[in-house]
Design a protein around this motif. Sequence first.
Motif, PDB file in Angstrom:
ATOM      1  N   GLN A   6       2.936   5.858  25.686  1.00  0.00           N
ATOM      2  CA  GLN A   6       3.685   6.670  24.725  1.00  0.00           C
ATOM      3  C   GLN A   6       3.053   6.519  23.349  1.00  0.00           C
ATOM      4  OE1 GLN A   6       7.919   6.477  25.142  1.00  0.00           O
ATOM      5  NE2 GLN A   6       8.280   7.036  23.016  1.00  0.00           N
ATOM      6  N   VAL A   7       3.161   7.569  22.541  1.00  0.00           N
ATOM      7  CA  VAL A   7       2.736   7.507  21.147  1.00  0.00           C
ATOM      8  C   VAL A   7       3.914   6.965  20.343  1.00  0.00           C
ATOM      9  CG1 VAL A   7       1.992   8.823  19.129  1.00  0.00           C
ATOM     10  CG2 VAL A   7       1.125   9.435  21.406  1.00  0.00           C
ATOM     11  N   LEU A   8       3.690   5.868  19.647  1.00  0.00           N
ATOM     12  CA  LEU A   8       4.714   5.271  18.793  1.00  0.00           C
ATOM     13  C   LEU A   8       4.273   5.374  17.340  1.00  0.00           C
ATOM     14  CD1 LEU A   8       5.560   2.026  20.822  1.00  0.00           C
ATOM     15  CD2 LEU A   8       6.679   4.256  20.942  1.00  0.00           C
ATOM     16  N   ASN A   9       5.226   5.619  16.465  1.00  0.00           N
ATOM     17  CA  ASN A   9       4.937   5.783  15.050  1.00  0.00           C
ATOM     18  C   ASN A   9       5.571   4.632  14.278  1.00  0.00           C
ATOM     19  OD1 ASN A   9       4.693   6.660  12.355  1.00  0.00           O
ATOM     20  ND2 ASN A   9       4.774   8.797  12.982  1.00  0.00           N
ATOM     21  N   THR A  10       4.790   4.009  13.438  1.00  0.00           N
ATOM     22  CA  THR A  10       5.258   2.868  12.643  1.00  0.00           C
ATOM     23  C   THR A  10       6.539   3.173  11.878  1.00  0.00           C
ATOM     24  OG1 THR A  10       3.009   2.026  12.446  1.00  0.00           O
ATOM     25  CG2 THR A  10       4.548   1.307  10.773  1.00  0.00           C
ATOM     26  N   HIS A  12       9.011   4.762  12.707  1.00  0.00           N
ATOM     27  CA  HIS A  12      10.201   4.708  13.560  1.00  0.00           C
ATOM     28  C   HIS A  12      10.617   3.276  13.905  1.00  0.00           C
ATOM     29  CE1 HIS A  12       8.840   8.944  14.816  1.00  0.00           C
ATOM     30  NE2 HIS A  12       9.740   9.018  13.854  1.00  0.00           N
ATOM     31  N   ASN A  18       3.449   6.468   8.061  1.00  0.00           N
ATOM     32  CA  ASN A  18       3.301   7.398   9.177  1.00  0.00           C
ATOM     33  C   ASN A  18       2.016   7.038   9.906  1.00  0.00           C
ATOM     34  OD1 ASN A  18       3.900   9.631  10.813  1.00  0.00           O
ATOM     35  ND2 ASN A  18       2.566  10.934   9.592  1.00  0.00           N
ATOM     36  N   ARG A  19       2.107   6.170  10.907  1.00  0.00           N
ATOM     37  CA  ARG A  19       0.928   5.674  11.630  1.00  0.00           C
ATOM     38  C   ARG A  19       1.211   5.776  13.124  1.00  0.00           C
ATOM     39  NH1 ARG A  19      -3.266   1.816  10.201  1.00  0.00           N
ATOM     40  NH2 ARG A  19      -4.009   0.699  12.020  1.00  0.00           N
ATOM     41  N   GLU A  20       0.661   6.793  13.745  1.00  0.00           N
ATOM     42  CA  GLU A  20       0.862   7.015  15.172  1.00  0.00           C
ATOM     43  C   GLU A  20      -0.270   6.366  15.962  1.00  0.00           C
ATOM     44  OE1 GLU A  20       3.110  11.282  15.428  1.00  0.00           O
ATOM     45  OE2 GLU A  20       0.927  11.321  15.175  1.00  0.00           O
ATOM     46  N   ARG A  21       0.121   5.658  17.031  1.00  0.00           N
ATOM     47  CA  ARG A  21      -0.851   5.039  17.918  1.00  0.00           C
ATOM     48  C   ARG A  21      -0.345   5.163  19.352  1.00  0.00           C
ATOM     49  NH1 ARG A  21      -3.161   5.531  13.869  1.00  0.00           N
ATOM     50  NH2 ARG A  21      -4.395   4.034  12.707  1.00  0.00           N
ATOM     51  N   GLN A  38      13.817   4.177  18.742  1.00  0.00           N
ATOM     52  CA  GLN A  38      13.517   4.209  17.314  1.00  0.00           C
ATOM     53  C   GLN A  38      14.680   3.614  16.530  1.00  0.00           C
ATOM     54  OE1 GLN A  38      12.613   8.270  16.295  1.00  0.00           O
ATOM     55  NE2 GLN A  38      10.985   8.403  17.809  1.00  0.00           N
TER      56      GLN A  38
END
Length: 189
Positions: A6-10, A12, A18-21, A38
């Motif tokens: 899954q793509v998680l965003n910092t 959240h 806003n850092r998606e990984r 989240q």
Amino acid sequence: YHIYWQVLNTKHYGIPQNRERIFIVGFKDFRHFSFPKQIPLNKKLKDILQDEVDNKYYLSDTAIEKINKHNNKTLDKNISNKIVEIKSGALRTHPRTTNPDKDKKEGRSKRLEIRDDGLANSITTHQLDSIVIKDNIRRLTPLETWRLQGFKDNDFYKVKDVSDTQLYKQAGNSITVDVLMHLFKKIYE
């Protein structure tokens, strides 16, 4: 292996960034897994910024000119070298061809937005101290970049004796601590 991704965003997971990984979790034996829910973002960027920083982190007028030239922006979109705070003032239209009552009746708002009625937004102030030049534009300090990755200040101070370049690299190559903590909790449930 049974793989979940899954793509998680910092942002959240409690950090104002806003850092998606992409996160990939695998189990040798099958088990049901769901990624952490989240959580509300209660911190703001200003909460991680230092109150006082060394002058070397501020952009010079020359640096700002280079950025503007590089971006090839028109004069009205250029980056300014100052941050301005307005303590008190009023939003008006310019040229002032209408009165406030007429603006209200015709549905003209007092919000800063692109207008299609031929008028420009303008902020007017009434006192000399209504507009305050707060600061020059600056880059984040190494400590601030570490905070944006969820590290505590004492973690940063343990390694701060290396160059700023290395501190920036370490922060940039890191996985946000808060995201990992939530992920590990779900893995070990």
